[in-house]
Design an enzyme around this catalytic site. Sequence first.
Site: not given
Length: 398
Positions: A299, A303, A391
Amino acid sequence: MNPPRHTQVAVVGAGPAGLLLALLLRRSGVDCVVLESRDRSYVEQRQRAGILEQSTVDTLRRAGAAARLDREGLPHDGIELRFGVRRHRIDFPALTGGRRVWVYAQTEVVKDLVALQLQEGGPLLFEAPVRAVTGAAADADHCTVHYLHRGQETTLTCDYVVGCDGHHGVVRRAAPQGARSVHERTFPYSWLGILAEAPPCYDELVYAHSERGFALASMRSPAVSRLYLQVPNGTEPDAWPHERIWEELDARFGADRTWRLNRGPITRKSVLPMRSSVTEPMRFGRVLLAGDAAHIVPPTGAKGLNLAASDVTVLARAFVHLYETGSAQLLDSYSDTCLRRVWRAEHFSHFMTTTLHIAPGQSSFDTRLQLSQLDRIATSPHAAAELAENYTGLPTGP
């Protein structure tokens, strides 16, 4: 009402992947049925990811499923990295041409999608565990899903089956023997996650590298904090009393001893193992995989849910193209198209995980390499942009 006997696409699993796929298909006129082994209450309370990429939000908006997200979601324009006694903010819009992320819990995404599915009349059967899937062979002309409905053995024939039922689901095991490859990695640490009735004292997510281990400060709302601590594998949540959790969080985030979290009642504790897994290919004849059924990411890179949304966006487009034109070109390229993005996300998640966590027995040399990498991100716009682009999410599709 009698359960349906035939559909074009059978979707197994009513998590965000299965529900979003069903919504996208239904809005384009493709018939589908969703089967879920658990009851509605369980499905809507499963705690998972809470960060949505720009492309995921855009997909939900186009599908008409973002009304509450737009009212209640928390847009974030960056994250903060903490290492040593330094604090550095990554400015997403400045580094990515305007992209950002949203904090909106998976539980809320699922509630929104379930409500739309039931409201618009699309078949969604809860407490309907799938026992087997037949017809996965490449030369089969249809598939059959064998499941229980109200305690009775029932079958559903379909053109295709999509497994959105997770890593341990039935559909993933329907592939012919030897037809799939699984690539996996297990990390030597886990996360202890808590929900606390405490207003976050930070505006954006905070990722902390500490000699004591990793910590992450996130949120569920302006009144609820979501916080994580790196812990050894095999840790039991009860081994961490509430006071110990708060003290350790403060120690890892406040390396300069000037920063303290707001405290409040801890309402939930759980331990999350860290692992990576990719199943290749993501299609076996008339059986296809999406989301956690095809891949797992740690985690740290936020994603998991976003990869699932990307998978089903590509898959919905392929099914619509097939039924409108008769061409299977996009369906045939589904696995290759998705796996390019999957492996990029796996790499980014691995990078974030191994850069920010302290492995058991880690040498001072390895720790100095981590700090050097974090310093590079803090001092190089190019390194910061690479992190920000990954990100906030890479493009979906080819």
